[in-house]
Design a protein around this motif. Structure first.
Motif: not given
Length: 311
Positions: A41-46, A57-59
């Protein structure tokens, strides 16, 4: 002009007048943005040199990288009860704002209370697509409705278009002004207007103003500057009927994006087709996604879209 996007999956639907392609488009060529990982439910971005963890919600998959990688993030967004707003926990090294570069455009980037950072990287596939079509015509007129921070408007104007940029939020328009000014592009032919989208379109019809290209990225819910209510499920179809009246006799394109979870790209496709009713050109629909940087090259779905172009 699709050189900066990857078509990951193709399905063909044969239509009466033409064929349309349903696909997943993922941007390529970003140096200042990266989807590092996603899951739970989370994303890690730079964004530039700073990394952030945001809910998505798509993760729904399992992350690829270890918790140690995620723990090094410079900022974490925690949602409040309404899920749209929340608060950031930021390290001391994260400035109030900084620049992220795309196609020689500096984008003001900053953590907002709505978990966004001032722009949507997946939208860059539409910027590239519009640019290729704009460059085929001398000074086409383009309307960017629900224009937000103005990167699509700047890119279109740099490509040769005369742009009208409309958003109901003064804060969004001010951010668009800042993006223009930070790039020293004050002389570009762009009109920035704080207007309710539906009221603006109705006035443009009465004025008999026409556009060669229209960019639409409506929110799921919103309020106009005078308290006008917007609900995408109730208002989008009527707006699309009005939009057709704004197009010139020889239009270039129309692109519609939706982040509303229940609006699939198929529903957007038929919405676009039934409202435009053009028996020429090409309709297409699909998803905007971002490919992560793991060796599995997974794609995180971000939004649905439908597009029409005059071939």
């Amino acid at each position: 002009w699709l050189r900066n996007e990857r078509i990951i999956e193709l399905h063909f639907f044969m239509k009466k007048f033409n064929s349309t392609v349903s696909n997943i488009l993922s941007p390529l060529g970003w140096e200042d943005y990266e989807l590092i990982d996603f899951g739970y439910g989370k994303k890690l971005e730079r964004f530039g040199k700073y990394t952030f963890v945001r809910p998505d919600s798509q993760a729904m998959a399992e992350p690829i990288f270890s918790k140690k990688i995620w723990a090094k993030a410079d900022g974490i967004f925690n949602s409040s009860n309404d899920k749209e707003k929340g608060s950031w926990k930021l390290s001391n090294k994260v400035p109030e704002f900084w620049d992220v570069n795309f196609n020689n455009i500096k984008i003001k980037t900053l953590p907002t209370p709505f978990r966004h950072l001032g722009f949507f990287p997946e939208q860059s596939v539409h910027w590239d697509w519009c640019r290729g079509l704009i460059q085929k015509r001398n000074k086409p007129k383009v309307l960017n409705l629900f224009g937000y921070s103005g990167i699509a408007s700047l890119d279109a104007a740099l490509s040769g278009a005369e742009v009208t940029h409309v958003d109901a939020s003064k804060k969004a328009i001010n951010l668009a002004f800042e993006n223009r000014n930070r790039n020293n592009l004050e002389k570009l032919p762009i009109r920035f207007l704080v207007e309710d989208a539906v009221n603006f379109v109705k006035r443009e019809i009465r004025r008999n103003n026409k556009y060669d290209g229209i960019i639409l990225d409506p929110p799921k819910y919103g309020r106009g500057p005078n308290g006008e209510i917007w609900r995408i499920e109730e208002d989008l179809l009527n707006l699309m009927y009005l939009i057709k009246e704004l197009l010139t006799e020889n239009p270039l394109f129309l692109v519609l994006t939706s982040y509303a979870i229940r609006s699939s790209h198929i529903s957007l496709y038929y919405l676009l087709e039934s409202s435009l009713k053009f028996n020429y050109g090409k309709y297409s629909s699909g998803e905007l996604g971002i490919e992560d940087s793991s060796n599995k090259k997974r794609v995180l779905s971000c939004a649905n879209f439908a597009r029409w172009q005059c071939e």
